[in-house]
Scaffold this motif. Structure first.
Motif, mmCIF file in Angstrom:
data_model
loop_
_atom_site.group_PDB
_atom_site.id
_atom_site.type_symbol
_atom_site.label_atom_id
_atom_site.label_comp_id
_atom_site.label_asym_id
_atom_site.label_seq_id
_atom_site.Cartn_x
_atom_site.Cartn_y
_atom_site.Cartn_z
ATOM 1 N N PRO A 51 54.751 7.171 6.565
ATOM 2 C CA PRO A 51 53.956 7.523 7.757
ATOM 3 C C PRO A 51 52.444 7.477 7.502
ATOM 4 O O PRO A 51 51.681 7.143 8.413
ATOM 5 C CB PRO A 51 54.406 8.956 8.073
ATOM 6 C CG PRO A 51 55.770 9.066 7.481
ATOM 7 C CD PRO A 51 55.762 8.196 6.253
ATOM 8 N N CYS B 234 51.864 15.059 8.758
ATOM 9 C CA CYS B 234 52.882 14.030 8.986
ATOM 10 C C CYS B 234 53.601 14.238 10.316
ATOM 11 O O CYS B 234 54.125 15.334 10.578
ATOM 12 C CB CYS B 234 53.894 14.040 7.837
ATOM 13 S SG CYS B 234 55.180 12.774 8.003
ATOM 14 N N LYS C 20 56.408 13.081 11.059
ATOM 15 C CA LYS C 20 57.851 13.093 10.816
ATOM 16 C C LYS C 20 58.267 14.225 9.870
ATOM 17 O O LYS C 20 59.367 14.195 9.318
ATOM 18 C CB LYS C 20 58.285 11.750 10.214
ATOM 19 C CG LYS C 20 58.015 10.551 11.116
ATOM 20 C CD LYS C 20 58.470 9.254 10.467
ATOM 21 C CE LYS C 20 58.196 8.055 11.386
ATOM 22 N NZ LYS C 20 58.623 6.773 10.738
#
Length: 338
Positions: A258, A303, A305
């Motif tokens: 990411p 992040c 995710k």
């Protein structure tokens, strides 16, 4: 992000490994129980004749990694080998001889050249230290040849650094790095302090020298588009960790991590219509402090995710496709590794 126990050649390259970095850590003790965790377990190989690009935000540990690779910093943990020899274990004359084959091109051509020394003395200094000439005439010839090799007139040898432009000073720095005929060069952001019009000239010079002298480069930069242009493989660093490493084309067209995806989304596209339609990935959250050891994934606070496991466990450095390495729990959860 953490160093994998499965450190191996990070590519399918058949060329011999020239430089190998194993679980490199470099921490700086500031006193008063404070420590900067600059590099936190980085591993990679550099093969003969290739250019490995190293990118990331300012403060991510790129330059510290490069200086540790050259032996300018002693590692806190881990080791670096050059032609199979641990450069931090070799001592005395053998160490000097080994490190002669490893040189550096510095970022700032204004600060890296002694303003009180002539260009001749700057380039001849490594020749003096290692005694690589028979008489003054041979030394002068070698300095003149080095200047001409980097695109400067040999008559410039008697001038001083303040008489030159930034691009010319960087050429002088490159000539100095070539004086000992090294096999490996760390180029630490060699174009970031130069005008855009001059950057391409310096990059083309480095590429020509690499072909003619069969050089191997570690090219450190924050300009991702330039790194893509000059590098065979690219490693992406974040807060002292290696986030991703892959072939240049593969990394730019199929980024897995990411953080890499966010960096690449920020590169502008020359076509205004396409640029307007793009949706860049904006990273939210705060950067972790380099003064505190990281728990879990170093990228977890920014992040998109991030998962629960990211808070407590560092992801494992893993080969997800042949030659394409990354450290991310989200990739592991998706089953994106062998």
């Amino acid at each position: 992000m953490t160093t994998a126990s499965t450190h191996s050649a990070c590519t399918r390259n058949d060329r011999p490994v020239l430089v190998s970095v194993h679980n490199l850590k470099k921490h700086f003790d500031l006193g008063r129980q404070q420590c900067v965790y600059a590099v936190n377990g980085v591993s990679f190989d550099i093969h003969e004749g290739e250019t490995l690009g190293l990118v990331g935000e300012s403060g991510c540990g790129k330059s510290t990694t490069g200086r540790s690779v050259l032996g300018l910093y002693d590692p806190t943990e881990g080791y670096v080998t050059f032609r199979g020899q641990d450069i931090h274990q070799v001592k005395g004359h053998a160490r000097r001889k080994l490190l002669r084959d490893m040189q550096m091109i510095f970022q700032d051509p204004y600060a890296s050249l002694n303003p009180r020394a002539s260009v001749f003395d700057l380039i001849a200094e490594p020749l003096d230290i290692h005694g690589l000439y028979r008489d003054p005439r041979e030394k002068a010839q070698r300095v003149g040849m080095l200047l001409e090799e980097v695109g400067l007139n040999a008559s410039f040898a008697r001038r001083y650094p303040h008489e030159f432009s930034g691009g010319q000073r960087q050429r002088i720095g490159i000539a100095r790095a070539l004086a000992l005929e090294p096999a490996f060069i760390v180029a630490d952001e060699p174009i970031s302090a130069l005008d855009v019009s001059i950057q391409a000239q310096i990059v083309q010079l480095l590429q020509r020298l690499q072909r003619e002298r069969k050089l191997t480069f570690l090219f450190i930069a924050h300009d991702l588009s330039m790194v893509q242009y000059v590098s065979d493989r690219v490693g992406v660093m974040y807060m002292g960790y290696m986030a991703e490493l892959a072939d240049s084309h593969e990394l730019y067209h199929n980024p897995l991590h990411p953080y890499t995806q966010a960096l690449l989304s920020a590169i502008p596209v020359p076509d205004p219509q396409i640029q307007r339609q793009r949706t860049g990935q904006v990273l939210h959250g705060e950067l972790p402090s380099p003064l505190a050891p990281t728990t879990g994934c170093a990228f977890k606070s920014r992040c998109p995710k991030a998962m629960t496991v990211c808070q407590s466990e560092a992801p494992v450095w893993r080969e997800h496709t042949p030659g394409h390495f990354a450290a991310c729990h989200a990739l592991d959860a998706d089953g994106s590794h062998p």
